[in-house]
Each structure stands twice: as C-alpha cells, then as structure tokens.
Design a protein around this motif. Structure first.
Motif, short mmCIF file in Angstrom:
data_model
loop_
_atom_site.label_atom_id
_atom_site.label_comp_id
_atom_site.label_asym_id
_atom_site.label_seq_id
_atom_site.Cartn_x
_atom_site.Cartn_y
_atom_site.Cartn_z
N ARG A 1 0.86 -1.18 0.00
CA ARG A 1 0.00 0.00 0.00
C ARG A 1 0.90 1.23 0.00
O ARG A 1 1.24 1.77 1.04
N LEU A 2 1.30 1.62 -1.19
CA LEU A 2 2.19 2.78 -1.34
C LEU A 2 1.43 3.86 -2.09
O LEU A 2 1.18 3.75 -3.28
N HIS B 1 15.37 0.72 -7.99
CA HIS B 1 14.31 -0.27 -7.95
C HIS B 1 14.09 -0.69 -6.50
O HIS B 1 14.99 -1.24 -5.88
N TYR B 2 12.90 -0.38 -6.00
CA TYR B 2 12.51 -0.80 -4.65
C TYR B 2 11.72 -2.09 -4.77
O TYR B 2 10.78 -2.18 -5.58
N VAL B 3 12.10 -3.09 -3.97
CA VAL B 3 11.37 -4.35 -3.92
C VAL B 3 10.88 -4.53 -2.49
O VAL B 3 11.68 -4.61 -1.56
N PHE B 4 9.57 -4.58 -2.33
CA PHE B 4 8.95 -4.76 -1.02
C PHE B 4 8.64 -6.25 -0.87
O PHE B 4 8.01 -6.84 -1.75
N CYS B 5 9.11 -6.84 0.23
CA CYS B 5 9.06 -8.29 0.37
C CYS B 5 8.81 -8.70 1.81
O CYS B 5 8.59 -7.86 2.67
N SER C 1 11.63 -5.13 3.91
CA SER C 1 10.73 -6.10 4.51
C SER C 1 9.49 -5.38 5.05
O SER C 1 9.58 -4.57 5.98
N ILE C 2 8.34 -5.71 4.47
CA ILE C 2 7.08 -5.14 4.94
C ILE C 2 6.78 -5.64 6.36
O ILE C 2 6.24 -4.91 7.18
N ASP C 3 7.18 -6.88 6.66
CA ASP C 3 7.00 -7.42 8.02
C ASP C 3 7.73 -6.56 9.05
O ASP C 3 7.19 -6.24 10.10
N ARG C 4 8.98 -6.19 8.76
CA ARG C 4 9.77 -5.36 9.67
C ARG C 4 9.17 -3.97 9.78
O ARG C 4 9.15 -3.37 10.85
N VAL C 5 8.72 -3.42 8.65
CA VAL C 5 8.12 -2.08 8.66
C VAL C 5 6.91 -2.07 9.59
O VAL C 5 6.76 -1.17 10.43
N GLN C 6 6.05 -3.08 9.47
CA GLN C 6 4.86 -3.16 10.32
C GLN C 6 5.24 -3.30 11.79
O GLN C 6 4.68 -2.63 12.65
N ASP D 1 2.74 3.99 7.32
CA ASP D 1 3.10 4.86 6.20
C ASP D 1 4.37 5.66 6.52
O ASP D 1 5.28 5.77 5.70
N TYR D 2 4.43 6.19 7.72
CA TYR D 2 5.60 6.95 8.16
C TYR D 2 6.84 6.05 8.17
O TYR D 2 7.89 6.40 7.63
#
Length: 143
Positions: A13-14, A39-43, A83-88, A99-100
């Motif tokens: 969700r960007l 290139h950003y890869v979200f994983c 890592s979306i997991d780490r971001v969350q 988002d921040y």
C-alpha cells in the motif's frame, strides 16, 4: 532516470507513487549524487533474510538491504529490498504509522546510496537526522 516499486509476495500500500518518485529524484540531486535507476522491492522477512544471508553473510532479520549496482561512484543504479513485516513491526515498536515507517525506510535506502552509512554511532546520528529532514520535507510536518 527510472524509479520503480515492486511487491514480491506481499501486499503493498504505497500511496502517491509519482510524488514519491519526484521527491526521491530531488533527494539524489540535493545530495549531489547522480541517479540512473532505482528499484525498490517490497518483500517478506523470509525473502529478505535469504538475501541477507546469501549476499551479505548476515544471518539476521533486517528492514532493508541496499545494493549499488553501478561501477561509477557518481551515478547510482540501485536495488533496495524492504521487509514489509519489519516495517509493520517497527511502526508498532516506535509508535508511528506504517506509512511513516515505510517512508523512513525508503529514504534510508536512498541515503545509503547517496553515501551515508550507519555503522558507527556518529554515522547513525547523521543518518537519523537526514531521515528526519526528508520525512519532514515529504510530509510537510503532517506526520
């Protein structure tokens, strides 16, 4: 000068991708670093752990791994894995919105490619300062 965002086995969700691309191009320009491609890869955690082990010989979870692919130090051709997991998890840990935190990590990777490091305490403090400057500029104080 191309900037791309890809999701690998995660939901992404960007918001405002075009605005973010313009901001990132300006960030590189402001830092005096040429930009050819980014290139950003979200994983997931697991995918990023595999990259961390394979390419950096680090057996730890991390929120980001950044690769400079250019032979020319003045022009970036970069890949940034997040890592979306780490971001969350970090958003909860630091009591900020996802988002921040996502944008903090996006800017963190770009700053690495502009030459900023975060291995020593002094380098880490400067990196945090630069992250905050970019977050404030991007969000206009509405964080």
């Amino acid at each position: 000068m191309a900037i791309n965002f890809t999701a690998h086995e995660v939901k992404l969700r960007l918001k405002e991708r075009t605005r973010l691309k313009v901001f990132l191009k300006d960030l590189f320009k402001k830092e005096g670093q040429g930009l050819e491609s980014l290139h950003y890869v979200f994983c997931s955690d697991e995918y990023l752990l595999t990259l961390n082990q394979e390419f950096l010989q680090h057996d730890t979870y991390t929120d980001i791994v950044t690769f400079e692919l250019s032979d020319n130090p003045e022009v970036t051709e970069g890949e940034i894995y997040i890592s979306i997991d780490r971001v969350q998890e970090n958003a909860k840990k630091f009591n900020v919105t996802e988002d921040y935190e996502l944008h903090r990590v996006i800017f963190h990777g770009a700053l690495h490619l502009c030459g900023y490091k975060d291995k020593s305490k002094k380098e880490e403090l400067l990196m945090r300062k630069k992250e905050e400057e970019n977050l404030n500029a991007y969000f206009g104080g509405n964080i």
